[in-house]
Design a protein around this motif. Structure first.
Motif, PDB file in Angstrom:
ATOM      1  N   ILE A  32       0.878  -1.164   0.000  1.00 32.30           N
ATOM      2  CA  ILE A  32       0.000   0.000   0.000  1.00 32.30           C
ATOM      3  C   ILE A  32       0.912   1.209   0.000  1.00 32.30           C
ATOM      4  CG2 ILE A  32      -1.710   1.335   1.274  1.00 32.30           C
ATOM      5  CD1 ILE A  32      -2.919  -1.305   2.188  1.00 32.30           C
ATOM      6  N   LEU A  33       0.758   2.045  -1.006  1.00 31.81           N
ATOM      7  CA  LEU A  33       1.569   3.241  -1.145  1.00 31.81           C
ATOM      8  C   LEU A  33       0.823   4.410  -0.534  1.00 31.81           C
ATOM      9  CD1 LEU A  33       2.662   2.645  -4.834  1.00 31.81           C
ATOM     10  CD2 LEU A  33       3.872   1.993  -2.742  1.00 31.81           C
ATOM     11  N   ARG A  34       1.524   5.175   0.300  1.00 32.76           N
ATOM     12  CA  ARG A  34       0.907   6.301   1.002  1.00 32.76           C
ATOM     13  C   ARG A  34       1.510   7.590   0.457  1.00 32.76           C
ATOM     14  NH1 ARG A  34       2.054   8.107   6.977  1.00 32.76           N
ATOM     15  NH2 ARG A  34       0.317   9.514   7.293  1.00 32.76           N
ATOM     16  N   TYR A  35       0.646   8.416  -0.124  1.00 37.59           N
ATOM     17  CA  TYR A  35       1.058   9.710  -0.668  1.00 37.59           C
ATOM     18  C   TYR A  35       0.585  10.805   0.272  1.00 37.59           C
ATOM     19  CZ  TYR A  35       1.920   7.386  -5.141  1.00 37.59           C
ATOM     20  OH  TYR A  35       2.392   6.570  -6.131  1.00 37.59           O
ATOM     21  N   ALA A  36       1.460  11.752   0.576  1.00 35.30           N
ATOM     22  CA  ALA A  36       1.097  12.900   1.400  1.00 35.30           C
ATOM     23  C   ALA A  36       0.706  14.063   0.489  1.00 35.30           C
ATOM     24  CB  ALA A  36       2.276  13.304   2.285  1.00 35.30           C
ATOM     25  N   SER A  37      -0.294  14.812   0.938  1.00 29.75           N
ATOM     26  CA  SER A  37      -0.735  15.978   0.182  1.00 29.75           C
ATOM     27  C   SER A  37       0.237  17.133   0.403  1.00 29.75           C
ATOM     28  CB  SER A  37      -2.132  16.391   0.642  1.00 29.75           C
ATOM     29  OG  SER A  37      -2.522  17.588   0.023  1.00 29.75           O
ATOM     30  N   ILE A  38       0.657  17.750  -0.699  1.00 27.52           N
ATOM     31  CA  ILE A  38       1.501  18.937  -0.647  1.00 27.52           C
ATOM     32  C   ILE A  38       0.746  20.031  -1.390  1.00 27.52           C
ATOM     33  CG2 ILE A  38       3.731  19.947  -1.263  1.00 27.52           C
ATOM     34  CD1 ILE A  38       4.823  17.017  -1.270  1.00 27.52           C
ATOM     35  N   ASN A  39       0.219  20.991  -0.623  1.00 25.03           N
ATOM     36  CA  ASN A  39      -0.589  22.075  -1.200  1.00 25.03           C
ATOM     37  C   ASN A  39      -1.754  21.546  -2.039  1.00 25.03           C
ATOM     38  OD1 ASN A  39       1.085  24.043  -0.051  1.00 25.03           O
ATOM     39  ND2 ASN A  39       2.509  23.879  -1.778  1.00 25.03           N
ATOM     40  N   GLY A  40      -2.415  20.491  -1.558  1.00 29.85           N
ATOM     41  CA  GLY A  40      -3.580  19.951  -2.233  1.00 29.85           C
ATOM     42  C   GLY A  40      -3.288  18.981  -3.363  1.00 29.85           C
ATOM     43  N   SER A  41      -2.023  18.706  -3.631  1.00 35.44           N
ATOM     44  CA  SER A  41      -1.653  17.761  -4.686  1.00 35.44           C
ATOM     45  C   SER A  41      -0.816  16.634  -4.097  1.00 35.44           C
ATOM     46  CB  SER A  41      -0.831  18.464  -5.770  1.00 35.44           C
ATOM     47  OG  SER A  41      -1.625  19.414  -6.424  1.00 35.44           O
ATOM     48  N   TYR A  42      -0.766  15.551  -4.823  1.00 35.83           N
ATOM     49  CA  TYR A  42       0.030  14.393  -4.403  1.00 35.83           C
ATOM     50  C   TYR A  42       1.226  14.260  -5.337  1.00 35.83           C
ATOM     51  CZ  TYR A  42      -4.028  13.500  -1.555  1.00 35.83           C
ATOM     52  OH  TYR A  42      -5.045  13.629  -0.640  1.00 35.83           O
ATOM     53  N   ASN A  43       2.087  15.285  -5.328  1.00 36.08           N
ATOM     54  CA  ASN A  43       3.220  15.339  -6.249  1.00 36.08           C
ATOM     55  C   ASN A  43       4.470  14.633  -5.735  1.00 36.08           C
ATOM     56  OD1 ASN A  43       1.809  16.813  -8.152  1.00 36.08           O
ATOM     57  ND2 ASN A  43       2.305  18.753  -7.181  1.00 36.08           N
ATOM     58  N   GLY A  44       4.540  14.384  -4.449  1.00 37.04           N
ATOM     59  CA  GLY A  44       5.744  13.782  -3.885  1.00 37.04           C
ATOM     60  C   GLY A  44       5.783  12.278  -4.056  1.00 37.04           C
ATOM     61  N   PRO A  45       6.901  11.687  -3.689  1.00 34.66           N
ATOM     62  CA  PRO A  45       7.031  10.233  -3.789  1.00 34.66           C
ATOM     63  C   PRO A  45       6.165   9.528  -2.740  1.00 34.66           C
ATOM     64  CG  PRO A  45       8.947  11.156  -2.712  1.00 34.66           C
ATOM     65  CD  PRO A  45       8.113  12.324  -3.160  1.00 34.66           C
ATOM     66  N   ALA A  46       5.768   8.317  -3.062  1.00 35.22           N
ATOM     67  CA  ALA A  46       4.985   7.508  -2.130  1.00 35.22           C
ATOM     68  C   ALA A  46       5.903   6.842  -1.123  1.00 35.22           C
ATOM     69  CB  ALA A  46       4.217   6.441  -2.902  1.00 35.22           C
ATOM     70  N   ARG A  47       5.348   6.606   0.046  1.00 39.51           N
ATOM     71  CA  ARG A  47       6.049   5.822   1.068  1.00 39.51           C
ATOM     72  C   ARG A  47       5.281   4.525   1.260  1.00 39.51           C
ATOM     73  NH1 ARG A  47       9.618   8.893   4.467  1.00 39.51           N
ATOM     74  NH2 ARG A  47       9.503  11.085   3.915  1.00 39.51           N
ATOM     75  N   PRO A  48       5.985   3.424   1.409  1.00 34.96           N
ATOM     76  CA  PRO A  48       5.269   2.160   1.645  1.00 34.96           C
ATOM     77  C   PRO A  48       4.596   2.196   3.021  1.00 34.96           C
ATOM     78  CG  PRO A  48       7.641   1.835   1.761  1.00 34.96           C
ATOM     79  CD  PRO A  48       7.424   3.245   1.342  1.00 34.96           C
ATOM     80  N   TYR A  49       3.371   1.704   3.083  1.00 31.79           N
ATOM     81  CA  TYR A  49       2.654   1.669   4.355  1.00 31.79           C
ATOM     82  C   TYR A  49       3.178   0.539   5.247  1.00 31.79           C
ATOM     83  CZ  TYR A  49      -1.072   1.434   7.780  1.00 31.79           C
ATOM     84  OH  TYR A  49      -1.762   1.417   8.972  1.00 31.79           O
TER      85      TYR A  49
END
Length: 180
Positions: A32-49
């Motif tokens: 499960i890949l977890r993306y953090a919101s950056i200014n309303g977008s999910y542009n950063g890399p995913a972190r494994p859950y």
């Protein structure tokens, strides 16, 4: 928006959002890949859950939901709860009125303590309601065979209603405010 990572077509089949995070079930990577919101977008890399040594078999995942815990419904009918990528050992499905139960859809209320978990089993034509520790509370049934065609469950807080789609119809069931 395009998500970062090696997400090939057909490998991402489940997605959930909670608290400015996006959770993506990637069957090919069994993660499960977890993306953090950056200014309303999910542009950063995913972190494994999950840590690599503690990942359940996500190839059979049927549904995922998140409050403070992550709930994962697997193809063998088991429901697991995870917190911070590790199994929540305080969660255990208990007290079901029948051992013949094979849920394929799930809905989870957002409150991590008082919310309920709803598991739909089309084969046995019922929906079980559990508390957030996994204890059975009550069940829903319909008088005809509509639940044999159960496709999806959803919960609304105001009004407090469980919605389901079966046989191309929308059903609404009021949710009791206290357990019967």
């Amino acid at each position: 928006q395009r998500l970062e990572g090696e997400l090939t077509p057909g490998t991402v089949t489940l997605i959930e959002a909670f608290d400015e995070h996006l959770y993506v079930v990637d069957r090919q990577q069994n993660q499960i890949l977890r993306y953090a919101s950056i200014n309303g977008s999910y542009n950063g890399p995913a972190r494994p859950y999950f840590a690599q040594e503690s990942v359940p078999q996500l190839q059979t995942a049927l549904d995922v939901s998140v409050d403070e815990r992550l709930y994962l419904l697997l193809g063998n009918g088991t429901l697991g709860a995870y917190f911070g990528g590790t199994e929540d050992l305080s969660f255990s499905v208990q007290g079901l009125p029948s051992t013949e139960f094979r849920p394929t859809v799930m809905a989870v209320e957002p409150d991590p303590e008082t919310g309920r978990i709803y598991l739909g089993d089309p084969q046995h034509e019922r929906i079980f309601a559990l508390d957030k520790k996994g204890h059975f509370l009550y069940q829903y049934r319909l008088p005809n065979e509509a639940l044999k065609h159960l496709e999806v469950l959803a919960v609304n807080e105001t009004p407090h209603v469980l919605y389901l789609i079966a046989e191309n119809r929308l059903y609404a069931a009021p949710i009791p405010e206290s357990t019967p």
